[in-house]
Design a protein around this motif. Sequence first.
Motif, PDB file in Angstrom:
ATOM      1  N   PRO B 184      20.212  18.030  50.475  1.00 48.47           N
ATOM      2  CA  PRO B 184      21.267  18.442  51.411  1.00 48.47           C
ATOM      3  C   PRO B 184      21.271  19.954  51.646  1.00 48.47           C
ATOM      4  O   PRO B 184      21.036  20.741  50.729  1.00 48.47           O
ATOM      5  CB  PRO B 184      22.558  17.990  50.735  1.00 48.47           C
ATOM      6  CG  PRO B 184      22.193  17.386  49.445  1.00 48.47           C
ATOM      7  CD  PRO B 184      20.719  17.285  49.329  1.00 48.47           C
ATOM      8  N   LYS B 185      21.538  20.311  52.884  1.00 44.87           N
ATOM      9  CA  LYS B 185      21.511  21.713  53.294  1.00 44.87           C
ATOM     10  C   LYS B 185      22.538  22.538  52.512  1.00 44.87           C
ATOM     11  O   LYS B 185      22.328  23.710  52.250  1.00 44.87           O
ATOM     12  CB  LYS B 185      21.814  21.772  54.797  1.00 44.87           C
ATOM     13  CG  LYS B 185      21.649  23.115  55.446  1.00 44.87           C
ATOM     14  CD  LYS B 185      21.712  22.945  56.962  1.00 44.87           C
ATOM     15  CE  LYS B 185      23.031  22.371  57.425  1.00 44.87           C
ATOM     16  NZ  LYS B 185      24.130  23.283  57.674  1.00 44.87           N
ATOM     17  N   GLU B 186      23.643  21.893  52.146  1.00 45.35           N
ATOM     18  CA  GLU B 186      24.692  22.618  51.434  1.00 45.35           C
ATOM     19  C   GLU B 186      24.193  23.149  50.095  1.00 45.35           C
ATOM     20  O   GLU B 186      24.723  24.130  49.581  1.00 45.35           O
ATOM     21  CB  GLU B 186      25.902  21.719  51.186  1.00 45.35           C
ATOM     22  CG  GLU B 186      26.752  21.470  52.400  1.00 45.35           C
ATOM     23  CD  GLU B 186      26.208  20.332  53.248  1.00 45.35           C
ATOM     24  OE1 GLU B 186      25.132  19.784  52.888  1.00 45.35           O
ATOM     25  OE2 GLU B 186      26.839  19.986  54.245  1.00 45.35           O
ATOM     26  N   LEU B 187      23.164  22.491  49.546  1.00 44.04           N
ATOM     27  CA  LEU B 187      22.680  22.918  48.242  1.00 44.04           C
ATOM     28  C   LEU B 187      22.071  24.316  48.327  1.00 44.04           C
ATOM     29  O   LEU B 187      22.333  25.168  47.475  1.00 44.04           O
ATOM     30  CB  LEU B 187      21.646  21.906  47.735  1.00 44.04           C
ATOM     31  CG  LEU B 187      21.663  21.663  46.246  1.00 44.04           C
ATOM     32  CD1 LEU B 187      23.022  21.189  45.788  1.00 44.04           C
ATOM     33  CD2 LEU B 187      20.596  20.654  45.869  1.00 44.04           C
ATOM     34  N   ALA B 190      24.912  26.766  48.930  1.00 47.28           N
ATOM     35  CA  ALA B 190      25.628  27.072  47.697  1.00 47.28           C
ATOM     36  C   ALA B 190      24.835  28.087  46.872  1.00 47.28           C
ATOM     37  O   ALA B 190      25.402  29.040  46.325  1.00 47.28           O
ATOM     38  CB  ALA B 190      25.864  25.799  46.894  1.00 47.28           C
ATOM     39  N   ALA B 191      23.523  27.888  46.805  1.00 45.94           N
ATOM     40  CA  ALA B 191      22.679  28.809  46.042  1.00 45.94           C
ATOM     41  C   ALA B 191      22.679  30.200  46.673  1.00 45.94           C
ATOM     42  O   ALA B 191      22.722  31.207  45.975  1.00 45.94           O
ATOM     43  CB  ALA B 191      21.255  28.263  45.965  1.00 45.94           C
ATOM     44  N   LYS B 204      14.449  27.746  41.355  1.00 45.10           N
ATOM     45  CA  LYS B 204      15.540  27.290  40.493  1.00 45.10           C
ATOM     46  C   LYS B 204      16.232  26.049  41.035  1.00 45.10           C
ATOM     47  O   LYS B 204      16.884  25.324  40.283  1.00 45.10           O
ATOM     48  CB  LYS B 204      16.581  28.409  40.339  1.00 45.10           C
ATOM     49  CG  LYS B 204      15.977  29.639  39.687  1.00 45.10           C
ATOM     50  CD  LYS B 204      16.971  30.266  38.743  1.00 45.10           C
ATOM     51  CE  LYS B 204      16.292  30.996  37.629  1.00 45.10           C
ATOM     52  NZ  LYS B 204      15.812  32.317  37.917  1.00 45.10           N
ATOM     53  N   ILE B 205      16.141  25.817  42.335  1.00 46.69           N
ATOM     54  CA  ILE B 205      16.826  24.661  42.912  1.00 46.69           C
ATOM     55  C   ILE B 205      15.824  23.648  43.472  1.00 46.69           C
ATOM     56  O   ILE B 205      15.782  22.499  43.033  1.00 46.69           O
ATOM     57  CB  ILE B 205      17.794  25.071  44.046  1.00 46.69           C
ATOM     58  CG1 ILE B 205      18.721  26.185  43.568  1.00 46.69           C
ATOM     59  CG2 ILE B 205      18.568  23.866  44.551  1.00 46.69           C
ATOM     60  CD1 ILE B 205      19.771  25.771  42.577  1.00 46.69           C
ATOM     61  N   PRO B 208      12.926  22.076  40.890  1.00 42.37           N
ATOM     62  CA  PRO B 208      13.465  21.101  39.932  1.00 42.37           C
ATOM     63  C   PRO B 208      14.041  19.859  40.612  1.00 42.37           C
ATOM     64  O   PRO B 208      13.818  18.748  40.139  1.00 42.37           O
ATOM     65  CB  PRO B 208      14.589  21.869  39.213  1.00 42.37           C
ATOM     66  CG  PRO B 208      14.377  23.287  39.520  1.00 42.37           C
ATOM     67  CD  PRO B 208      13.569  23.384  40.757  1.00 42.37           C
ATOM     68  N   VAL B 209      14.735  20.042  41.726  1.00 43.56           N
ATOM     69  CA  VAL B 209      15.344  18.878  42.371  1.00 43.56           C
ATOM     70  C   VAL B 209      14.268  17.984  42.983  1.00 43.56           C
ATOM     71  O   VAL B 209      14.371  16.767  42.974  1.00 43.56           O
ATOM     72  CB  VAL B 209      16.369  19.317  43.446  1.00 43.56           C
ATOM     73  CG1 VAL B 209      16.865  18.128  44.239  1.00 43.56           C
ATOM     74  CG2 VAL B 209      17.544  20.014  42.787  1.00 43.56           C
ATOM     75  N   GLY B 296      20.812  10.180  45.045  1.00 44.33           N
ATOM     76  CA  GLY B 296      21.041  10.229  43.594  1.00 44.33           C
ATOM     77  C   GLY B 296      22.406  10.739  43.260  1.00 44.33           C
ATOM     78  O   GLY B 296      22.952  11.557  43.909  1.00 44.33           O
TER      79      GLY B 296
END
Lengths: 338, 296
Positions: B184-187, B190-191, B204-205, B208-209, B296
Motif C-alpha cells: 500500500p502507498k500509505e506505507l 508513513a515511512a 528498511k520497508i 523486508p515486506v 496479509g
Amino acid sequence: MAEVALRNVTKRFDDVEAVRSISLDIPNNEFVVLVGPSGCGKSTTLRMVAGLEEVSAGDIYIGGELVNDLPPKDRDIAMVFQNYALYPHMTAFENMSFGLKLRKFSKEKIKKRVDSAARILDIVPLLDRKPKALSGGQRQRLAMGRAIVRDPKVFLFDESLSNLDAKLRVQMRTEIKRVHQMVKTTTVYVTHDQVEAMTLADRVVVMNNGAIEQIATPQELYHNPKTRFVAGFIGSPAMNFLRCRLEGNGTGRHVRLSDTIRLPVPASRAARYAALDSKELLLGLRPEHITEPRRSDRDQAREFAACTSTRKAARCSNPKYRELLRFRIAAKRRVRNP
Amino acid sequence: MSTAAGALRRAPLRASLSRNRRWALITSYVFLVIFAIFFLVPPYSMIVTALKSDAEVARMATNPWIIANGITFDQFRILLTQADFLIFFKNTLIVTLCVVAITMVVSVLAAFSLGRMRFWGSGILATGIFLTYLVPDTLLFIPLFQIVKAVGLLNSYWGMVLVYPTLTVPFCTWIMIGYFQSIPKELDEAALIDGASHMQMLTKIFIPVALPGIIAATIFAFTVSWAEFVYPMAFLYSPDQQVLTVGTVMSLIRADVYKWGMLMAGALIAAAPPLVIYAFLMDYYIAGLTAGATKG
Ligand SMILES: Nc1ncnc2c1ncn2[C@@H]1O[C@H](COP(=O)(O)OP(=O)(O)O)[C@@H](O)[C@H]1O
Ligand SMILES: [Mg+2]
C-alpha cells in the motif's frame, strides 16, 4: 505544538481543481476537523499540510514557518492513515520507534518515549506483537502511538476510524479526544462523518467541492449555518427545506408556507429580515424542531398533522429517533436537499 | 418445530454438497497421480541409470526400469574424480552466484524506481523491460556474440556473467514491480513522514515486506542461470571455461558414444543445487507466487 496556517492554498491535478484557494488558521493545540462529502478535497488538503502533495498555489505555514518546499520529514508532523499503514514486518515497539531511530535518538530515550506513549494508549502488553496479531482497535491505537512518540508539532488524521465497526468507532472517538487532552498538540482530523466531526472538534471546517463552506464551532455550525450546503449537511436526519415567502405587516413578519400555513418570525429577528419582504425564500426546518402543537397554534397544526407517510428510521443515523414522518404542506412545496 | 423443518429442508442440500466434494476430490487425485507419474518418470530413469554399471546399461536385454546387477556408485566416483566435471561445477557456481547477485541488485532497484517513484515515462519503461524478456535467447545470442567478442570475453565464463542478466533481469524486475505495487502507498508515505530517505525506505520497508517476492525472483534467477544452455554453447569452447550444462553433454557424448550412466549421474549432481535451494525456500516461493491474492 505549533499553529498551522493555510493561505489561498490551491491544488490542481491536471485539469481537476481538487482544492480551491482555501485559507484556514489553526491556533496552537486546537482540534480541527475537516468534514465534507467524499471527493471534496479533505484528504488532499491534509496531504498538502503533511507534505505528501505539493501545493499548486498558496502557502502553508507550520509554527510560523513557511513549509511549502519542506519534505514531510522536516515538517515535524505525524499522520495516522485510514488503513493505519503499520509496518507489517516490525513489532509494535519497532513500529513506534522507527521514526525515532531514523532521527538518531539514543536507545534509552527511544525506550522511554515508546513506553510512555504505550502507557497512554494502553498497549504496553502488545509491544512485541506484529500488526497482524493485533485487532482493529489495537492497530488503531498503535497507529496513534506511532504518531505520538515522535512528539510532533501537528497530528494529522485521515479517516482514521472508518475501518472500525460502529461500536469500536465510538469508543476510539473518546480515546482520541482523551489522548488529545493528555498530549496537547495541534490536530487536523479529516472525516466524512458529521457525527465524528461534531463530537471531536473544537472547530469544524465544512468543505464542499474543494472550497471551505464554513469554519465554526460545532454549536455554531448547527444553529447558525452560513450556507445552504452546511445547513443540509450538518444534522441527522437532515434539515428540511421549504419554499416560502416572507410577509411583512405592521406588527411583525411571517413566513408563509402555503395559503393556510404561516409561521411567525421571532420579534428579535423581524427587523433583520426587512429587506427580504415578499421575496421567495427557503425555510430550513430541523426535524427535531417540529413538535406537538401548542394550544395557540391549533389551526395551523391541523394542516401539518396531515402526515402522509411514516418510515422506520432505520436509515437515520441518530438513534434518538425511531420513525421518520413525512408531511405534505402543499403540492410541490417540498424541496429536496442539494 | 420450525427449526426441525428447516433442518429437514437443508439435509438433502448438505448431502449433495458432500457428494460434490467427494467427486471433486476423486477427480483431483486422479489427475494428481497422472501428473505425478508423468513428471517423476524422467528423474526415476535418471537415478536408475546413474546407479547401474556401464555394462548393464549397454546390455539391451535387461529391463531399463530396474537395476538387475546391483547398485554401483562407480559412475559418480569416476565423474567426481574426473577433473573436468568439477571445473564445470565450479564455473557454473561462480557464474550463477554472480548473476543472481547482479540480477537482484539491478532488478530490485529498477523495480523500486519503476513501480514506486512516478516519473515521466516510467510506465512505458516498465513495459519495455518486460518486452525484452519476450525475445528468446536463441535469437539474442547472435548480436550478443558481437558484443561479448568486442569486450574480449569470448570463451570466458565471465562473459556468461555479462550475458545471463539479459535473461534474468527483465523477468525479475517484472515480478518485483508487481510485488512492490501490491504494497500500500500509505506505507511509504508513513515511512517518508517518519523520516526515511528513499534508500532507507527501500532497505528498511520495501525489501523486508517484499521478501517473499525477492526470494521468488532469486530462485528464478538461480534456476535460469544454472540451467542456461544456449549462451555457453555459443560463447564457450574450451573445457576449463565450460559450465555444467554444456560441459557435461560435450565431454560425455563423444561422437555417437553416449556415456549414459555418467551423463545421468552428472545430470543428477547438476540438478541437486537448485533442488536444495527450492527445498529451503519453497514456503517463501509459494507465498511469493501467490502474492497479492490475499492481503496479509
Ligand atoms: N492523485 C490524484 N490525481 C488526480 N486526482 C486526484 C488525486 N487525488 C485526489 N484527486 C481528486 O481530487 C478530488 C479530491 O480528492 P480527496 O481530497 O481525496 O477527497 P476527499 O478526501 O475529500 O474524499 C477528487 O475529485 C479526486 O478525484
Ligand atoms: Mg479522503
